[in-house]
Design an enzyme around this catalytic site. Structure first.
Site, short mmCIF file in Angstrom:
data_model
loop_
_atom_site.label_atom_id
_atom_site.label_comp_id
_atom_site.label_asym_id
_atom_site.label_seq_id
_atom_site.Cartn_x
_atom_site.Cartn_y
_atom_site.Cartn_z
N HIS A 66 0.87 -1.34 0.01
CA HIS A 66 -0.01 -0.03 0.01
C HIS A 66 0.90 1.36 0.02
O HIS A 66 0.47 2.23 -0.59
CB HIS A 66 -0.82 -0.07 1.33
CG HIS A 66 -1.94 -0.97 0.98
ND1 HIS A 66 -3.40 -0.41 1.71
CD2 HIS A 66 -2.37 -2.29 0.42
CE1 HIS A 66 -4.45 -1.45 1.09
NE2 HIS A 66 -3.74 -2.67 0.50
N ASP A 241 -6.28 -17.56 3.32
CA ASP A 241 -5.72 -18.60 2.79
C ASP A 241 -6.13 -19.61 3.87
O ASP A 241 -5.51 -20.27 4.52
CB ASP A 241 -4.29 -18.53 2.49
CG ASP A 241 -3.75 -19.87 1.90
OD1 ASP A 241 -4.64 -20.49 1.48
OD2 ASP A 241 -2.52 -19.96 1.60
#
Length: 325
Positions: A66, A241
């Site tokens: 970011h 995940d």
């Protein structure tokens, strides 16, 4: 023996890639004489954070991402002030600021005024991958300087959780990164979590259909709904995940193949033939020229780490990472 040979090959390739890598004024070993223990200090801080709060260092990879996508890798995301980057919605849920600040505090004692916050974040992101079992240790080119601007309005072009593949490819291309970089760096979602508010719309009323996103595996849907009830706590965190959230591996891509991508932007990578091709190659599926995920992830991290960096006399070296000097 085959496993050992593969590990040796990966390490050899990475060493060849990164020891010769020069960015826009960055280089491996920038602090060799000015602050030789910089990497050891950062690694120790990241490791300590992982021991006290497991999983939090994984957020450093996302924070680095970011940061680099908004005015380059200049640590502008670390500024703690009204209307700064970290107050913008895409950044408000990031975690790990305290880890970078702790490393900076120690480095200011060791070698004051030398190491930039931007470099600390780059090194810490690499170390968080290593702690999660990623065998891809890569040399981080350093020499970045810290930026002098941090505005929430500059975050509008960050890749979003519901971006189409075309939009994702465009946003990466604007930073000089290609489609393989997009898929490789998205693979960092093999670590960490997401807040329910970023994907719960997929579970109940996707595109005003009064039903779920059809790309979600029907057997996976009850699990997500249980963790993110309709109208429930939007800040509740869910692993990205499933089944391997604390290990840096290729299971993220296997989950996409099974319709178990949590974020829409992730699952769309499997639905697009171009991006799916890279995901399949990272998985080593038969009939395709394979790509070693660890190696290519490291390459992409180095490339991203040199996006629009400040070097030389540009910017500054902050005394604390959360405020301009």
């Amino acid at each position: 023996m085959k496993v050992l040979s593969l590990l040796f090959l990966v390490v050899l390739v990475l060493a060849t890639i990164t020891t010769s890598t020069l960015g826009q004024g960055t280089r491996v070993g920038f602090y060799t004489t000015s602050c030789p223990r910089v990497e050891a200090i950062v690694q120790a801080v990241v490791q300590s954070a992982e021991q006290s709060t497991p999983g939090v260092p994984a957020g450093l990879v996302r924070m680095f991402f970011h940061d680099c996508f908004v005015n380059g890798c200049d640590a502008s995301i670390l500024i703690n002030a009204p209307n700064s980057e970290n107050t913008a919605p895409p950044n408000s849920l990031l975690r790990g600021y305290e880890i970078v600040n702790a490393a900076k505090t120690q480095l200011e004692i060791e070698c004051p005024g030398v190491v930039s916050c931007a470099d600390i974040l780059a090194i810490a992101a690499r170390d968080s991958v290593l702690l999660a079992g990623g065998i891809a240790r890569w040399n981080v080119p350093t020499g970045r300087r810290d930026g002098l601007v941090s505005r929430d309005t500059d975050t509008t072009n960050l890749p979003g959780f519901n971006d189409t593949v075309d939009v994702q490819i465009r946003k990466f291309a604007e930073k000089g990164l290609n489609t393989q970089d997009l898929v490789a760096l998205s693979g960092s979602h093999t670590l960490g979590t997401s807040a329910c508010q970023l994907f719960s719309y997929r579970l109940y009323n996707y595109n005003n259909t009064n039903g779920p996103d059809p790309s979600i595996d029907p057997s996976f849907l009850p699990t997500l709904r249980d963790q993110c009830p309709n109208g429930g706590d939007g800040l509740r965190r869910v692993v990205l995940d499933t089944g391997s959230q604390n290990t840096f591996d290729t299971s993220y891509f296997a989950n996409l193949r099974s319709g178990r991508g949590v974020l829409e932007s992730d699952q769309l990578l499997w639905g697009n033939p171009t991006t799916r091709n890279f995901a399949e190659r990272f998985l080593g599926l038969p009939g395709l020229v394979g790509l070693t995920f660890n190696v290519e992830f490291a390459r992409s991290m180095v490339r991203m780490g040199n996006v629009e960096v400040l070097t030389g006399t540009q910017g500054e070296i902050r005394r604390v990472c959360s405020a301009f000097n």
